[in-house]
Design an enzyme around this catalytic site. Structure first.
Site, PDB file in Angstrom:
ATOM      1  CB  CYS A 168      26.734  43.543  31.499  1.00 43.45           C
ATOM      2  SG  CYS A 168      26.051  44.989  32.340  1.00 43.45           S
ATOM      3  CG  HIS A 178      27.442  45.990  27.438  1.00 36.73           C
ATOM      4  ND1 HIS A 178      26.516  44.971  27.422  1.00 36.73           N
ATOM      5  CD2 HIS A 178      27.205  46.709  28.554  1.00 36.73           C
ATOM      6  CE1 HIS A 178      25.727  45.079  28.478  1.00 36.73           C
ATOM      7  NE2 HIS A 178      26.122  46.122  29.189  1.00 36.73           N
ATOM      8  CD  GLU A 190      27.091  43.138  24.540  1.00 40.05           C
ATOM      9  OE1 GLU A 190      28.212  42.973  25.083  1.00 40.05           O
ATOM     10  OE2 GLU A 190      26.146  43.748  25.098  1.00 40.05           O
TER      11      GLU A 190
END
Ligand code: MN
Length: 236
Positions: free
Chosen positions: A112, A212, A214
């Site tokens: 990001c 994202h 994660e």
């Protein structure tokens, strides 16, 4: 038995509250740590520091994490009304870390804001407000919210090989994006044309993604990315 590859991750520096404390803290979602651990890496945090890039002597790979908007002065622009107040120390240290990692040909993953740091650190620039730019796709409904969209991947690119696909459904929570990719080669695009993935040409593993990976909801779908990062350390 070999030691786990050490993966350095940058941190937020924000006012945070826990226990009886409410103080400026260098911090990071455990989401990132869990993702690195699940891929077989040993996570260490790299908060902003003068000469922070020297820390790359001690780690095997670098992850530039998400966060607030990069100060527009870093790419020669005036701030848009919706641009965050710059986190000056983070901007300085993450740009330095990114450049040093590229110089050292170290495995590098930008997430990001991390993709945007990679673009700015190599001479690129950003779109400061995507709704204002009128590209057409919703990349974030409101701060903190995740939406979803498709990303088309360049066949044969690193990102395409990692996911074993030429398109990908990703989450999205950003209101800025890459305008000029600088020294990066774009390898993934949303259907409105926005750059969603870009790579450092000539590096074995230098990749930034606008989404994202994660996020815990994406753990299974995104495990190939973190596994590839850790594998890149040992050249597997
Ligand atoms: Mn997006």
């Amino acid at each position: 038995m070999s030691a786990r590859p050490v993966i350095g991750l940058t941190t937020y520096v924000e006012s945070a509250r826990w226990g009886s404390w409410e103080v400026e803290a260098a911090l990071l979602h455990c989401w990132y740590l869990d993702a690195v651990r699940a891929a077989g890496g040993l996570a260490v945090l790299l908060p902003p520091e003068p000469d922070c890039a020297d820390a790359l002597d001690r780690v095997d790979a670098l992850v530039l994490i998400g966060g607030a908007d990069i100060g527009p002065d870093r790419y020669g622009a005036e701030p848009h009304a919706t641009t965050d107040v710059p986190r000056v120390e983070r901007d300085a240290s993450e740009i330095a870390l990114c450049r040093r990692a590229i110089d050292r040909r170290m495995p590098l993953l930008g997430i990001c804001r991390g993709l945007q740091i990679m673009a700015v650190a190599t001479g690129g620039s950003l779109i400061q407000d995507l709704p204002d730019a009128g590209l057409g796709l919703v990349h974030r409904e409101f701060p903190g919210a995740f939406t979803e969209h498709e990303v088309r991947l360049e066949p044969g690119s690193l990102v395409s090989r990692i996911y074993g696909a030429d398109s990908l459904r990703v989450n999205s929570s950003h209101h800025q994006g890459v305008l000029d990719p600088g020294g990066l080669a774009p390898t993934g695009w949303a259907l409105d044309g926005l750059i969603e993935a870009a790579e450092v040409p000539g590096l074995p593993f230098g990749l930034g993604v606008q989404w994202h990976p994660e996020h815990p909801d994406r753990r299974t779908a995104e495990s190939p990315l973190f596994t590839a990062l850790v594998a890149a350390v040992t050249g597997q």
